[in-house]
Design a protein around this motif. Structure first.
Motif, PDB file in Angstrom:
ATOM      1  N   GLY A  38      -2.647  13.357   2.038  1.00  0.00           N
ATOM      2  CA  GLY A  38      -2.455  11.955   1.669  1.00  0.00           C
ATOM      3  C   GLY A  38      -2.624  11.063   2.883  1.00  0.00           C
ATOM      4  N   TRP A  39      -2.154  11.554   4.009  1.00  0.00           N
ATOM      5  CA  TRP A  39      -2.270  10.749   5.219  1.00  0.00           C
ATOM      6  C   TRP A  39      -3.723  10.591   5.624  1.00  0.00           C
ATOM      7  N   LYS A  40      -4.505  11.676   5.464  1.00  0.00           N
ATOM      8  CA  LYS A  40      -5.931  11.590   5.810  1.00  0.00           C
ATOM      9  C   LYS A  40      -6.665  10.627   4.887  1.00  0.00           C
ATOM     10  N   LEU A  41      -6.219  10.584   3.629  1.00  0.00           N
ATOM     11  CA  LEU A  41      -6.847   9.682   2.666  1.00  0.00           C
ATOM     12  C   LEU A  41      -6.485   8.231   2.936  1.00  0.00           C
ATOM     13  N   ASP A  42      -5.351   8.044   3.584  1.00  0.00           N
ATOM     14  CA  ASP A  42      -4.802   6.698   3.737  1.00  0.00           C
ATOM     15  C   ASP A  42      -5.793   5.742   4.389  1.00  0.00           C
ATOM     16  N   ALA A  82      -5.655  17.555 -10.303  1.00  0.00           N
ATOM     17  CA  ALA A  82      -4.287  18.046 -10.461  1.00  0.00           C
ATOM     18  C   ALA A  82      -3.483  17.106 -11.343  1.00  0.00           C
ATOM     19  N   GLN A  83      -3.664  15.820 -11.111  1.00  0.00           N
ATOM     20  CA  GLN A  83      -2.901  14.830 -11.874  1.00  0.00           C
ATOM     21  C   GLN A  83      -3.278  14.875 -13.362  1.00  0.00           C
ATOM     22  N   GLU A  84      -4.601  15.018 -13.621  1.00  0.00           N
ATOM     23  CA  GLU A  84      -5.059  15.085 -15.008  1.00  0.00           C
ATOM     24  C   GLU A  84      -4.493  16.315 -15.705  1.00  0.00           C
ATOM     25  N   GLU A  85      -4.324  17.375 -14.923  1.00  0.00           N
ATOM     26  CA  GLU A  85      -3.771  18.591 -15.515  1.00  0.00           C
ATOM     27  C   GLU A  85      -2.245  18.564 -15.563  1.00  0.00           C
ATOM     28  N   GLY A  86      -1.699  17.471 -15.136  1.00  0.00           N
ATOM     29  CA  GLY A  86      -0.258  17.289 -15.248  1.00  0.00           C
ATOM     30  C   GLY A  86       0.557  17.898 -14.124  1.00  0.00           C
ATOM     31  N   SER A  87      -0.107  18.341 -13.039  1.00  0.00           N
ATOM     32  CA  SER A  87       0.666  18.908 -11.923  1.00  0.00           C
ATOM     33  C   SER A  87       1.237  17.786 -11.066  1.00  0.00           C
ATOM     34  N   ALA A  88       2.338  18.109 -10.430  1.00  0.00           N
ATOM     35  CA  ALA A  88       2.941  17.135  -9.526  1.00  0.00           C
ATOM     36  C   ALA A  88       2.070  17.044  -8.268  1.00  0.00           C
ATOM     37  N   VAL A  89       1.956  15.836  -7.699  1.00  0.00           N
ATOM     38  CA  VAL A  89       1.179  15.698  -6.477  1.00  0.00           C
ATOM     39  C   VAL A  89       2.098  15.434  -5.294  1.00  0.00           C
ATOM     40  N   GLY A  90       2.203  16.422  -4.434  1.00  0.00           N
ATOM     41  CA  GLY A  90       3.021  16.242  -3.235  1.00  0.00           C
ATOM     42  C   GLY A  90       2.214  16.704  -2.059  1.00  0.00           C
ATOM     43  N   SER A 129      -2.876   2.257  -4.293  1.00  0.00           N
ATOM     44  CA  SER A 129      -2.539   3.635  -3.988  1.00  0.00           C
ATOM     45  C   SER A 129      -3.780   4.503  -4.129  1.00  0.00           C
ATOM     46  N   ASP A 130      -3.566   5.816  -4.147  1.00  0.00           N
ATOM     47  CA  ASP A 130      -4.694   6.729  -4.310  1.00  0.00           C
ATOM     48  C   ASP A 130      -4.751   7.309  -5.724  1.00  0.00           C
ATOM     49  N   HIS A 131      -4.033   6.682  -6.638  1.00  0.00           N
ATOM     50  CA  HIS A 131      -4.067   7.105  -8.034  1.00  0.00           C
ATOM     51  C   HIS A 131      -3.522   5.954  -8.873  1.00  0.00           C
ATOM     52  N   THR A 132      -3.799   5.973 -10.176  1.00  0.00           N
ATOM     53  CA  THR A 132      -3.222   4.926 -11.025  1.00  0.00           C
ATOM     54  C   THR A 132      -1.872   5.411 -11.532  1.00  0.00           C
ATOM     55  N   GLU A 133      -1.020   4.451 -11.819  1.00  0.00           N
ATOM     56  CA  GLU A 133       0.320   4.803 -12.255  1.00  0.00           C
ATOM     57  C   GLU A 133       0.975   3.515 -12.741  1.00  0.00           C
ATOM     58  N   LYS A 167       0.854  -1.198   0.000  1.00  0.00           N
ATOM     59  CA  LYS A 167       0.000   0.000   0.000  1.00  0.00           C
ATOM     60  C   LYS A 167       0.886   1.242   0.000  1.00  0.00           C
ATOM     61  N   THR A 168       0.572   2.154  -0.897  1.00  0.00           N
ATOM     62  CA  THR A 168       1.362   3.373  -0.944  1.00  0.00           C
ATOM     63  C   THR A 168       0.465   4.564  -1.273  1.00  0.00           C
ATOM     64  N   GLY A 169       1.045   5.727  -1.516  1.00  0.00           N
ATOM     65  CA  GLY A 169       0.266   6.921  -1.839  1.00  0.00           C
ATOM     66  C   GLY A 169       1.061   7.812  -2.770  1.00  0.00           C
ATOM     67  N   ALA A 170       0.371   8.729  -3.444  1.00  0.00           N
ATOM     68  CA  ALA A 170       1.051   9.575  -4.430  1.00  0.00           C
ATOM     69  C   ALA A 170       2.160  10.405  -3.787  1.00  0.00           C
ATOM     70  N   GLY A 171       2.007  10.756  -2.518  1.00  0.00           N
ATOM     71  CA  GLY A 171       3.032  11.536  -1.842  1.00  0.00           C
ATOM     72  C   GLY A 171       4.275  10.732  -1.497  1.00  0.00           C
ATOM     73  N   ASP A 172       4.205   9.412  -1.687  1.00  0.00           N
ATOM     74  CA  ASP A 172       5.311   8.536  -1.288  1.00  0.00           C
ATOM     75  C   ASP A 172       6.060   7.961  -2.486  1.00  0.00           C
ATOM     76  N   ALA A 173       6.180   8.755  -3.539  1.00  0.00           N
ATOM     77  CA  ALA A 173       6.758   8.227  -4.776  1.00  0.00           C
ATOM     78  C   ALA A 173       8.165   7.672  -4.576  1.00  0.00           C
ATOM     79  N   ALA A 174       9.013   8.394  -3.823  1.00  0.00           N
ATOM     80  CA  ALA A 174      10.394   7.940  -3.644  1.00  0.00           C
ATOM     81  C   ALA A 174      10.430   6.638  -2.857  1.00  0.00           C
ATOM     82  N   LYS A 175       9.563   6.541  -1.837  1.00  0.00           N
ATOM     83  CA  LYS A 175       9.526   5.312  -1.035  1.00  0.00           C
ATOM     84  C   LYS A 175       9.044   4.124  -1.868  1.00  0.00           C
ATOM     85  N   SER A 176       8.003   4.339  -2.673  1.00  0.00           N
ATOM     86  CA  SER A 176       7.484   3.214  -3.476  1.00  0.00           C
ATOM     87  C   SER A 176       8.533   2.730  -4.450  1.00  0.00           C
ATOM     88  N   LYS A 177       9.224   3.691  -5.045  1.00  0.00           N
ATOM     89  CA  LYS A 177      10.230   3.339  -6.043  1.00  0.00           C
ATOM     90  C   LYS A 177      11.328   2.494  -5.382  1.00  0.00           C
TER      91      LYS A 177
END
Ligand code: NAG
Ligand code: NAG
Ligand code: NAG
Length: 466
Positions: A162-166, A149-157, A111-115, A84-94
């Motif tokens: 993210g923690w509340k969504l978790d 934000a993601q659809e518009e191409g912005s970075a999600v940090g 996660s909370d988004h597709t990738e 389980k991961t989240g968009a804010g945890d990109a470095a950790k997931s990688k």
């Protein structure tokens, strides 16, 4: 009648009391002995087979060694692993996918988004939730915002949101694991900052019957006297538990409440609680009556720097660590795979060769906070200097490490790694931590050419029902 009985009692109270006392004593001892059997101690020894030992001949200097060599991929038919991961945890997931989960061929990543990360299709697990989750939930609004934000191409940090969504991910994650692999014997859940020692997991599961209902992990107290498995230590559900939690359709008709997804059945609970791991524990108890089995400290949930190693834990198998940074994840994984070959169970003291390799260069570290907690009484001479702190620790049979800073000497009856302190804040020159090498050697920590594992036989924990 009543009067005479009362007066007899007041005249000779012992005659009445003695049998009662004897009865209570016998009843108490019986209940104690039955509660303690079959195993009086929470530990047991058991010879287990190694499933994923370190590489037998690590090719030193090979820039791309195969750290998964020898991984028992066949076991993955029966053991479904979910990250389980989240968009804010990109470095950790990688980092996680490149190390700990790199050998898991059928890994589910939620996660909370597709990738797409490498070969992994990350599942947006929040997309599985009914639209009612979005109604009147300010926490859930972040999901829609991030999507936009993601659809518009912005970075999600957005780590706080993210923690509340978790918490919304846990129930659909369990539903999903069951849907993808309904025949798995075990379901294993971990997060992107959780390190897992696979060999320990496989040895543990090999001792258990997946048909029994098991809900295992590190215990945390929840509301109303209930306990749940802490998400940060990872947790494991058995097939026997899953069958009760998510019953087969067909029995009882698919309309019954038990056949709706967990995320629908317990939606109100998730909305009202802070934490998804807690709600999952409550849902398991509510739907199956199964309480969690505590296997702390094997499932540890502790960080590397504060992990405590002492005599009692010396031979206790270690399965998980929490809050492991991407850099630590990589370095620990490389170390674990290439340490000297052994078929022994990975135990608490095995980790010392990694955390305390600096002891090869001497028993002390400067500008280092060793997490020794007990300040010594003011009148002790150990407060004079770092070296008197060290020599007093050596004389104290229980002292395994000490620290000295700003004229305060502290002892600890355990070994921890601790962390560096910056020189500016280290204060008044000295900030020294030291370890008792002689006593550590007696426990089994010997510094020779390599620092070897010296625990002869693992002491497994009997699960405690909470
Ligand atoms: C949402 O909240 C408002 C204000 O608290 C309330 O009037 C409304 O009934 C709620 N809607 C739902 C679907 O719960
Ligand atoms: C499960 O939770 C529901 C809703 O709170 C409650 O009505 C029911 O009694 C609970 N069942 C058990 C077995 O605790
Ligand atoms: C010198 C040193 O590191 N001392 C620290 C050891 O750990 C305790 C508890 O965290 C600190 O209070 C000391 O300052």
């Amino acid at each position: 009648m009543l009067m005479t009985a009362r007066s007899k009692f007041s005249r000779r109270p012992l005659r009445f009391l003695l049998p009662v006392v004897v009865f209570l004593f016998v009843a108490f001892s019986l209940s104690r002995s039955s509660r303690q059997s079959p195993s009086a101690s929470p530990f047991y020894s058991k010879k287990t087979k190694s499933f994923f030992p370190p590489l037998s001949s690590p090719s030193i200097g090979d820039p791309n060694p195969d750290f998964c060599k020898g991984f028992p991929t066949k076991l993955l038919d029966d053991i479904q692993i979910v990250l389980k991961t989240g968009a804010g945890d990109a470095a950790k997931s990688k980092a996680h996918l490149a190390t700990v989960t790199s050998c898991i061929t059928n890994l589910i990543v939620v996660s909370d988004h597709t990738e797409k990360i490498g070969d992994h299709e990350v599942i947006d697990i929040l997309a599985e939730l009914p639209s009612s989750y979005a109604v009147n939930s300010s926490d859930f609004e972040a999901y829609a915002r991030n999507k936009k934000a993601q659809e518009e191409g912005s970075a999600v940090g957005y780590s706080r949101e993210g923690w509340k969504l978790d918490r919304f991910k846990f129930l659909p994650m369990v539903d999903k694991a069951h849907e993808v692999n309904p025949r798995a014997k075990w379901y294993v859940f971990l997060e992107s900052d959780v390190y897992y020692f696979w060999d320990t997991l496989f040895r543990l599961l090999d001792q258990l019957d997946p048909n029994d209902p098991h809900y295992m992990g590190s215990p945390t107290a929840g509301s109303d006297g209930r306990w749940f498995a802490y998400g940060g230590a990872g947790f494991v559900l058995s097939q026997g538990l899953m069958k009760k939690l998510i019953p087969d359709k067909g029995k009882g008709g698919s309309d019954s409440i038990a056949h709706r997804p967990l995320s629908v059945r317990y939606e109100d609970w998730v909305k009202a609680d802070c934490c998804g791991d807690a709600v999952l524990g409550y849902a398991i108890l509510n739907a199956t009556g199964t309480k969690m089995e505590s296997l702390y400290p094997t499932f540890s949930g502790d960080e590397l720097k504060s992990l405590k190693v002492d005599k009692e834990r010396w031979c206790v198998p270690l399965l998980s660590l929490h809050r492991v940074s991407p850099e630590q994840m990589e370095s620990l994984w490389k170390w674990e795979r290439t340490r000297p070959y052994t078929q022994k169970t990975f135990v608490y003291s095995s980790l010392l060769a990694y955390t305390h390799s600096h002891l090869r260069d001497g028993p002390t570290l400067e500008f280092w906070d060793n997490h020794s907690e007990a300040p010594q009484p003011n009148d002790r001479p150990c407060h004079k200097s770092a070296s008197s702190c060290g020599s007093e620790c050596a004389k104290d049979a229980n002292c395994l490490q000490y620290s000295y800073s700003q004229t305060v000497c502290r002892f600890a009856p355990y070994i921890k790694l601790g962390n560096s302190v910056d020189k500016e804040n280290g204060g008044q020159g000295e900030f020294i931590s030291g370890w008792e090498l002689e006593k550590m050697a007696k426990l089994g920590f010997k510094i020779e050419e390599d620092i070897h594992d010296t625990c002869e036989e693992a002491t497994w924990l009997a699960p405690q029902i909470r």
